[in-house]
Design an enzyme around this catalytic site. Structure first.
Site, PDB file in Angstrom:
ATOM      1  CB  CYS A 278      -0.980  -0.013   1.162  1.00  0.00           C
ATOM      2  SG  CYS A 278      -2.236  -1.272   0.919  1.00  0.00           S
ATOM      3  CE  LYS A 341       4.669  -5.131   9.473  1.00  0.00           C
ATOM      4  NZ  LYS A 341       3.474  -4.345   9.875  1.00  0.00           N
TER       5      LYS A 341
HETATM    6  N1  NAI Z   1      -3.169  -5.270   2.884  1.00  0.00           N
HETATM    7  C1  NAI Z   1      -3.338  -4.379   3.842  1.00  0.00           C
HETATM    8  O1  NAI Z   1      -2.702  -4.459   4.882  1.00  0.00           O
HETATM    9  C2  NAI Z   1      -4.297  -3.250   3.695  1.00  0.00           C
HETATM   10  C3  NAI Z   1      -4.978  -3.044   2.519  1.00  0.00           C
HETATM   11  N2  NAI Z   1      -5.880  -1.999   2.415  1.00  0.00           N
HETATM   12  C4  NAI Z   1      -6.667  -1.820   1.189  1.00  0.00           C
HETATM   13  O2  NAI Z   1      -7.693  -2.822   1.160  1.00  0.00           O
HETATM   14  C5  NAI Z   1      -7.965  -3.227  -0.180  1.00  0.00           C
HETATM   15  C6  NAI Z   1      -7.812  -4.734  -0.297  1.00  0.00           C
HETATM   16  O3  NAI Z   1      -6.463  -5.059   0.005  1.00  0.00           O
HETATM   17  P1  NAI Z   1      -6.008  -6.556   0.276  1.00  0.00           P
HETATM   18  O4  NAI Z   1      -6.996  -7.215   1.160  1.00  0.00           O
HETATM   19  O5  NAI Z   1      -4.596  -6.471   0.691  1.00  0.00           O
HETATM   20  O6  NAI Z   1      -6.126  -7.161  -1.211  1.00  0.00           O
HETATM   21  P2  NAI Z   1      -6.081  -8.689  -1.648  1.00  0.00           P
HETATM   22  O7  NAI Z   1      -5.584  -8.697  -3.038  1.00  0.00           O
HETATM   23  O8  NAI Z   1      -5.409  -9.507  -0.603  1.00  0.00           O
HETATM   24  O9  NAI Z   1      -7.636  -9.131  -1.648  1.00  0.00           O
HETATM   25  C7  NAI Z   1      -8.571  -8.645  -2.534  1.00  0.00           C
HETATM   26  C8  NAI Z   1      -9.477  -9.810  -2.947  1.00  0.00           C
HETATM   27  O10 NAI Z   1     -10.565  -9.294  -3.707  1.00  0.00           O
HETATM   28  C9  NAI Z   1     -10.950 -10.297  -4.646  1.00  0.00           C
HETATM   29  N3  NAI Z   1     -11.781  -9.684  -5.688  1.00  0.00           N
HETATM   30  C10 NAI Z   1     -11.439  -8.743  -6.608  1.00  0.00           C
HETATM   31  N4  NAI Z   1     -12.499  -8.405  -7.352  1.00  0.00           N
HETATM   32  C11 NAI Z   1     -13.544  -9.154  -6.912  1.00  0.00           C
HETATM   33  C12 NAI Z   1     -14.902  -9.237  -7.288  1.00  0.00           C
HETATM   34  N5  NAI Z   1     -15.414  -8.465  -8.255  1.00  0.00           N
HETATM   35  N6  NAI Z   1     -15.687 -10.115  -6.628  1.00  0.00           N
HETATM   36  C13 NAI Z   1     -15.186 -10.883  -5.635  1.00  0.00           C
HETATM   37  N7  NAI Z   1     -13.908 -10.830  -5.234  1.00  0.00           N
HETATM   38  C14 NAI Z   1     -13.096  -9.969  -5.861  1.00  0.00           C
HETATM   39  C15 NAI Z   1      -9.634 -10.839  -5.137  1.00  0.00           C
HETATM   40  O11 NAI Z   1      -9.799 -12.113  -5.703  1.00  0.00           O
HETATM   41  C16 NAI Z   1      -8.804 -10.857  -3.837  1.00  0.00           C
HETATM   42  O12 NAI Z   1      -8.836 -12.109  -3.193  1.00  0.00           O
HETATM   43  C17 NAI Z   1      -7.014  -2.409  -1.063  1.00  0.00           C
HETATM   44  O13 NAI Z   1      -7.687  -1.272  -1.515  1.00  0.00           O
HETATM   45  C18 NAI Z   1      -5.911  -2.004  -0.107  1.00  0.00           C
HETATM   46  O14 NAI Z   1      -5.309  -0.786  -0.496  1.00  0.00           O
HETATM   47  C19 NAI Z   1      -6.120  -1.181   3.468  1.00  0.00           C
HETATM   48  C20 NAI Z   1      -5.485  -1.354   4.658  1.00  0.00           C
HETATM   49  C21 NAI Z   1      -4.522  -2.407   4.872  1.00  0.00           C
HETATM   50  O1  UGA Z   2      -2.987   0.615   3.992  1.00  0.00           O
HETATM   51  C1  UGA Z   2      -2.283  -0.302   4.334  1.00  0.00           C
HETATM   52  O2  UGA Z   2      -2.044  -1.291   3.646  1.00  0.00           O
HETATM   53  C2  UGA Z   2      -1.561  -0.286   5.649  1.00  0.00           C
HETATM   54  O3  UGA Z   2      -0.206   0.154   5.357  1.00  0.00           O
HETATM   55  C3  UGA Z   2       0.667   0.149   6.472  1.00  0.00           C
HETATM   56  O4  UGA Z   2       0.754  -1.158   7.022  1.00  0.00           O
HETATM   57  P1  UGA Z   2       1.709  -2.294   6.418  1.00  0.00           P
HETATM   58  O5  UGA Z   2       2.159  -1.895   5.058  1.00  0.00           O
HETATM   59  O6  UGA Z   2       0.993  -3.570   6.591  1.00  0.00           O
HETATM   60  O7  UGA Z   2       2.962  -2.349   7.398  1.00  0.00           O
HETATM   61  P2  UGA Z   2       3.859  -1.218   8.118  1.00  0.00           P
HETATM   62  O8  UGA Z   2       4.122  -1.662   9.490  1.00  0.00           O
HETATM   63  O9  UGA Z   2       3.299   0.129   7.954  1.00  0.00           O
HETATM   64  O10 UGA Z   2       5.226  -1.315   7.311  1.00  0.00           O
HETATM   65  C4  UGA Z   2       5.329  -0.885   5.974  1.00  0.00           C
HETATM   66  C5  UGA Z   2       6.775  -0.959   5.519  1.00  0.00           C
HETATM   67  O11 UGA Z   2       7.558   0.051   6.143  1.00  0.00           O
HETATM   68  C6  UGA Z   2       8.692  -0.521   6.759  1.00  0.00           C
HETATM   69  N1  UGA Z   2       9.028   0.270   7.969  1.00  0.00           N
HETATM   70  C7  UGA Z   2       8.073   0.555   8.882  1.00  0.00           C
HETATM   71  C8  UGA Z   2       8.372   1.314   9.998  1.00  0.00           C
HETATM   72  C9  UGA Z   2       9.673   1.792  10.180  1.00  0.00           C
HETATM   73  O12 UGA Z   2      10.019   2.480  11.163  1.00  0.00           O
HETATM   74  N2  UGA Z   2      10.616   1.487   9.245  1.00  0.00           N
HETATM   75  C10 UGA Z   2      10.321   0.740   8.129  1.00  0.00           C
HETATM   76  O13 UGA Z   2      11.207   0.496   7.296  1.00  0.00           O
HETATM   77  C11 UGA Z   2       8.265  -1.952   7.092  1.00  0.00           C
HETATM   78  O14 UGA Z   2       9.370  -2.790   7.251  1.00  0.00           O
HETATM   79  C12 UGA Z   2       7.454  -2.287   5.864  1.00  0.00           C
HETATM   80  O15 UGA Z   2       8.284  -2.687   4.802  1.00  0.00           O
HETATM   81  C13 UGA Z   2       0.112   1.073   7.556  1.00  0.00           C
HETATM   82  O16 UGA Z   2       0.946   1.003   8.711  1.00  0.00           O
HETATM   83  C14 UGA Z   2      -1.317   0.674   7.922  1.00  0.00           C
HETATM   84  O17 UGA Z   2      -1.853   1.611   8.845  1.00  0.00           O
HETATM   85  C15 UGA Z   2      -2.178   0.653   6.653  1.00  0.00           C
HETATM   86  O18 UGA Z   2      -3.490   0.240   6.954  1.00  0.00           O
END
Ligand code: NAI
Ligand code: UGA
Length: 466
Positions: A278, A341
């Site tokens: 992200c 990470k």
């Molecule tokens: N990965 C993270 O830690 C975080 C991600 N986000 C946001 O959340 C969203 C989802 O991220 P992830 O869960 O990491 O993605 P992901 O790629 O792990 O999961 C998304 C899922 O949606 C499914 N999908 C796509 N189109 C579909 C449809 N039309 N019908 C049914 N299933 C469908 C895919 O097959 C996939 O399994 C993104 O916008 C991301 O930016 C926000 C906060 C944290």
């Molecule tokens: O939108 C998202 O996907 C998420 O993105 C990050 O979460 P995430 O990417 O899962 O993990 P982080 O802990 O933020 O680490 C991101 C990257 O920065 C690096 N990092 C983090 C902290 C730091 O001090 N130094 C550093 O190099 C980590 O190793 C990693 O590669 C944000 O922390 C979440 O709040 C957010 O929801």
């Protein structure tokens, strides 16, 4: 206010899965169905063996084990789940566009649009639609237009409820969030929808931590939060390079500035560069949005965070080559870690991929040990960069299930992920079995460098000069 009885979540990924598991655990009276087009993923979520869940997150197996089959279900029948639900979360992926207008910058909203069209087609009763995915500001407007103009005349309320969990600590973050953000329309129906969602979180989150805003503020806050976090990492990484040439130590600098309560001590850990699905995607999206409004200075300001991060990854690889007498051709470079990470099996945008790619360009042989990432994943990460064909990548990458085997006979060791277990290894044994001089490049500053130097290693650390 109508009480929510059934929830559907479209997208069973890193966000949809854990978020719904926690909501289900805390709201046993609500039936939640998480749906996905990806059958293998749904099958894995339903696997009786909880160690086979499709994503690894500490503590998630226990929560899924408790709620699954009671009020938490994973299914591939998207239409049915949409039809039955009062509230639908959209939690599909929103990657950076790889084609056409905005290529390499804008968020690709095709999955979001498909989802909206499917909801419009299927819904026969009023629904609250919740944007859980991270989206460009004003996406809710597009979703609303699709729903209203292609729907069956039922009423849709659109809420923005971005997710702030970090991978590796997802369960902890969901259980005890700093805040929950809900953006909705200021009409009475909009406010009702906001309160319906707030009530679900209210089952375990104190009301004062549930922030209500308008939709645009909520959408933009998510991109802004990630941009600020990534900016801190790039800021400390920029200082790390200065430390290396000036004799300062970045850990000491981080501690010194982090004790200022206005700065705070989190996200000041210098590293080989941030990864994850992200940070880069969301900043590029922010840059694109700023540019599309003609705000070039704003766009340039945020783009610098990415430029710095790319530089940090590249200079880590360069330093390995320079230190190993200007050539790594045919040399064994052992990687500890591949995930972006610790405590996750996610590798998206991991620095390890880019460092490996640069070293393979120099004809190095990369040997990797990561406790959670599979060989298939590592090869697919390298292939995705399209620098060379799959066969060449496979020739240069060897994956080990045993860390000591990965490190044996290596010319250099690079720590790419901060897995705790690396600290507990028998470093004397590793030294004895390595080529000499034995180099360690600690891209995460996690090892005991004094101990390593006493053993005889030559240690290179981010942010500390020789
Ligand atoms: N990965 C993270 O830690 C975080 C991600 N986000 C946001 O959340 C969203 C989802 O991220 P992830 O869960 O990491 O993605 P992901 O790629 O792990 O999961 C998304 C899922 O949606 C499914 N999908 C796509 N189109 C579909 C449809 N039309 N019908 C049914 N299933 C469908 C895919 O097959 C996939 O399994 C993104 O916008 C991301 O930016 C926000 C906060 C944290
Ligand atoms: O939108 C998202 O996907 C998420 O993105 C990050 O979460 P995430 O990417 O899962 O993990 P982080 O802990 O933020 O680490 C991101 C990257 O920065 C690096 N990092 C983090 C902290 C730091 O001090 N130094 C550093 O190099 C980590 O190793 C990693 O590669 C944000 O922390 C979440 O709040 C957010 O929801």
């Amino acid at each position: 206010m109508k009480e929510i009885q059934k929830i559907c979540c479209v997208g069973a990924g890193y966000v949809g899965g854990p978020t719904m598991a926690v909501i289900a655990q805390k709201n046993p009276h609500i039936q939640i169905t998480v749906v996905d087009l990806n059958e293998a993923r749904i099958q894995a979520w339903n696997d009786e063996d909880l160690s086979k869940l499709p994503i690894y997150e500490p503590g998630l197996d226990v929560i899924v084990g408790e709620a699954r089959g009671r009020n938490l279900f994973f299914d591939t029948n998207v239409d049915k789940a949409i039809d039955e639900a009062d509230m639908i979360f959209i939690s599909v992926n929103t990657p950076t566009k790889t084609y056409g207008k905005g290529k390499g910058m804008a968020a690709d909203l095709k999955y979001i649009e498909l989802c909206a069209r499917q909801i419009a087609r299927v819904a026969k009763t009023d629904k609250i639609v919740v944007e859980k995915s991270t989206l460009p500001v004003r996406t809710a407007q597009a979703i609303k237009r699709i729903l209203d103009q292609t729907g069956n005349g039922v009423e849709f309320q659109i809420l923005s409820n971005p997710e702030f969990l970090a991978e590796g600590t997802a369960v902890q973050d969901l259980m005890n969030p700093d805040r929950v953000l809900i953006g909705g329309s200021e009409t009475s129906k909009g406010k009702e929808a906001i309160e319906a969602l707030a009530a679900i979180y209210g089952a375990w989150v104190p009301q004062e931590r549930i922030l209500r805003t308008n939709v645009w503020s909520s959408e933009l806050s998510k991109l802004t939060a990630n941009a600020f976090l990534a900016q801190r990492v790039s800021s400390i990484n920029a200082i790390s390079e200065l430390c290396e040439v000036s004799g300062a130590d970045v850990n000491e600098v981080a501690r010194a500035i982090g004790t200022d309560s206005r700065i705070g001590n989190k996200f000041l850990k210098a590293s080989v560069g941030f990864g994850g699905s992200c940070f880069q995607k969301d900043i590029l999206n922010l840059v694109y949005i700023a540019k599309s409004y003609g705000l070039d200075e704003v766009a340039d300001y945020w783009e610098q965070v990415i430029i710095m991060n790319d530089h940090q990854k590249r200079r880590f690889a360069d330093n390995i080559v320079t230190t190993l007498f200007n050539t790594v051709n045919g040399k064994k470079i052992a990687f500890l870690g591949w995930a972006f990470k610790k405590d996750t099996n996610d590798t998206r945008e991991s620095a390890a991929i880019y460092v490996a790619n640069d070293l393979i360009e120099e004809e190095a042989q990369i040997h990797v040990y990561d406790p959670k990432v599979t060989e298939v994943q590592m090869l697919s990460d390298l292939d995705y960069l399209a620098t060379r064909d799959a066969e060449s990548n496979a020739k240069h990458l060897t994956v080990h299930a045993d860390a000591y085997k990965a490190l044996e006979e290596a010319h250099g060791i690079a720590v790419l992920t901060e897995w705790d277990e690396f600290k507990t290894y028998d470093w004397q044994r590793i030294y004895d079995n390595m080529q000499k001089p034995a180099f360690v490049f600690d891209g995460r500053n996690i090892l005991d460098h004094q101990m390593l130097e006493e053993i005889g290693f030559e240690v290179y650390t981010i942010g500390k000069g020789k």
